[in-house]
Design an enzyme around this catalytic site. Structure first.
Site, PDB file in Angstrom:
ATOM      1  CG  ASN A  10      41.646  37.057  37.058  1.00  9.36           C
ATOM      2  OD1 ASN A  10      42.601  36.564  37.653  1.00  9.36           O
ATOM      3  ND2 ASN A  10      41.786  38.000  36.132  1.00  9.36           N
ATOM      4  CD1 TRP A  11      40.016  34.577  42.983  1.00 13.42           C
ATOM      5  CD2 TRP A  11      41.398  33.588  44.454  1.00 13.42           C
ATOM      6  NE1 TRP A  11      39.283  33.655  43.697  1.00 13.42           N
ATOM      7  CE2 TRP A  11      40.102  33.036  44.609  1.00 13.42           C
ATOM      8  CE3 TRP A  11      42.427  33.120  45.271  1.00 13.42           C
ATOM      9  CZ2 TRP A  11      39.822  32.038  45.554  1.00 13.42           C
ATOM     10  CZ3 TRP A  11      42.153  32.127  46.203  1.00 13.42           C
ATOM     11  CH2 TRP A  11      40.853  31.595  46.348  1.00 13.42           C
ATOM     12  CE  LYS A  12      41.823  41.389  37.863  1.00 12.65           C
ATOM     13  NZ  LYS A  12      41.708  42.616  37.143  1.00 12.65           N
ATOM     14  CG  HIS A  98      43.190  39.359  32.261  1.00 12.86           C
ATOM     15  ND1 HIS A  98      43.574  40.656  32.508  1.00 12.86           N
ATOM     16  CD2 HIS A  98      42.010  39.178  32.901  1.00 12.86           C
ATOM     17  CE1 HIS A  98      42.664  41.230  33.282  1.00 12.86           C
ATOM     18  NE2 HIS A  98      41.702  40.358  33.537  1.00 12.86           N
ATOM     19  CD  GLU A 100      44.520  43.111  35.099  1.00  9.32           C
ATOM     20  OE1 GLU A 100      44.814  42.055  35.687  1.00  9.32           O
ATOM     21  OE2 GLU A 100      43.536  43.825  35.413  1.00  9.32           O
ATOM     22  CD  GLU A 168      37.818  39.974  31.817  1.00  9.14           C
ATOM     23  OE1 GLU A 168      37.209  39.713  32.856  1.00  9.14           O
ATOM     24  OE2 GLU A 168      39.049  40.075  31.769  1.00  9.14           O
ATOM     25  N   GLY A 174      38.061  46.731  36.789  1.00  7.78           N
ATOM     26  CA  GLY A 174      38.503  47.354  38.037  1.00  7.78           C
ATOM     27  C   GLY A 174      38.158  48.831  38.152  1.00  7.78           C
ATOM     28  CB  SER A 214      33.036  46.944  36.963  1.00  4.93           C
ATOM     29  OG  SER A 214      34.302  47.596  36.971  1.00  4.93           O
ATOM     30  N   GLY A 235      36.797  39.847  38.730  1.00  8.50           N
ATOM     31  CA  GLY A 235      38.077  40.155  39.351  1.00  8.50           C
ATOM     32  C   GLY A 235      37.868  40.542  40.810  1.00  8.50           C
ATOM     33  N   GLY A 236      37.817  41.843  41.067  1.00  9.93           N
ATOM     34  CA  GLY A 236      37.740  42.362  42.439  1.00  9.93           C
ATOM     35  C   GLY A 236      36.697  41.676  43.317  1.00  9.93           C
TER      36      GLY A 236
HETATM   37  C1  PEP Z   1      39.147  40.911  35.457  1.00  8.61           C
HETATM   38  O1  PEP Z   1      40.225  41.432  35.572  1.00  8.61           O
HETATM   39  O2  PEP Z   1      39.060  39.798  34.914  1.00  8.61           O
HETATM   40  C2  PEP Z   1      37.972  41.633  35.944  1.00  8.61           C
HETATM   41  C3  PEP Z   1      36.851  41.436  35.333  1.00  8.61           C
HETATM   42  O3  PEP Z   1      38.163  42.506  36.978  1.00  8.61           O
HETATM   43  P1  PEP Z   1      37.037  43.334  37.769  1.00  8.61           P
HETATM   44  O4  PEP Z   1      35.865  42.404  38.027  1.00  8.61           O
HETATM   45  O5  PEP Z   1      37.708  43.760  39.052  1.00  8.61           O
HETATM   46  O6  PEP Z   1      36.653  44.471  36.913  1.00  8.61           O
END
Ligand code: PEP
Length: 253
Positions: A10-12, A98, A100, A168, A174, A214, A235-236
């Site tokens: 997920n590049w956001k 998600h 967010e 999640e 994050g 994470s 994500g990250g």
């Molecule tokens: C996400 O937002 O889907 C996610 C899992 O982010 P991160 O891996 O950065 O925690």
């Protein structure tokens, strides 16, 4: 029941054209170099990069997904994107619900469910996200919150062929914080149980439940070896091809 793991990025809201294309090309060549990987791959760039990333992924077994869609096919919804538009662009998947989006755009379980119905109708597979906040975890409500989100967000006619769940925990996204493996497995097993009540046992046994929050190359092995963890939503670490691919390799792909 053997479920093929899904490694999803997920590049956001990250990446301009050149970065996105480079990242996609690097992921594409890394996946090709794996030969016959044991996992499936998915990348979900921002809307602006979907068309260029699609081209950059050509020839690699990496699916393309968006990060949201509207619940209508078309119409007066300024700034929104319909599931049909995503399908038309070559997407096979869309992330919905998600945390967010639930927080920034007040998306309720019902809205997520309506979007999922529309996405399935357009022929898209959905990655439906659920997860508890820190306050909910600390007050012992994590499992109940996740069950409620599943009951409210997943359409009643969903199947393993069109739906993936992503657990999640909001507090793990994050932050570098990750639940214990016992806590992750507890939620995943509970989610599978509630999916069985809602969609039938056969569907629930086939449906993939990803863990997200994470995920890094260093923790991929222990998370992805849990019995009810069928992949990761990243994500990250999905913004660096090297890390994304290392998560896949360490996770047994
Ligand atoms: C996400 O937002 O889907 C996610 C899992 O982010 P991160 O891996 O950065 O925690």
């Amino acid at each position: 029941m053997a479920r093929k793991k899904l490694i999803a990025g997920n590049w956001k809201m990250n990446g301009l054209l050149a970065d996105g294309v480079e990242l996609a090309k690097n992921i594409s060549s890394g996946v090709k170099a794996m030969g016959k990987p044991q996992c499936e791959f998915l990348v979900c760039p921002p809307f602006t990069l979907l068309a260029s990333v699609k081209k950059a992924l050509r020839g690699a077994k990496v699916a393309l997904g968006a990060q949201d869609c509207h619940m209508a096919e078309k119409g007066a919804h300024t700034g929104d994107i319909s599931p049909l538009m995503l399908k038309d662009l070559g997407c096979s998947h869309v992330i919905l619900g998600h945390s967010e989006r639930r927080a920034d755009h007040a998306e309720s379980d019902d809205i997520v469910c309506q979007k999922a119905v529309a996405a399935h109708k357009a022929g898209l597979k959905t990655v439906i996200c659920i997860g508890e906040t820190l306050a909910e975890r600390e007050s012992g409500k994590a499992v109940d919150v996740c069950k409620k989100q599943i009951l409210g967000s997943v359409p009643a006619d969903s199947s393993a062929a069109d739906t993936v769940i992503a657990y999640e925990p909001v507090w793990a996204i994050g932050t570098g914080k990750v639940p214990t493996t016992a806590d992750v497995e507890e939620v995943h097993a509970a989610v599978r149980k509630v999916l069985a009540q809602k969609l039938g046992k056969a569907n629930a046994n086939k449906m993939r439940i990803l863990y997200g929050g994470s995920v890094k190359p260093s923790n991929a092995k222990e998370l992805l070896s849990l019995p009810d963890v069928d992949g990761a939503l990243i994500g990250g670490a999905s913004l660096k091809a090297e890390d994304f691919l290392a998560i896949a390799k360490n996770g047994g792909c």
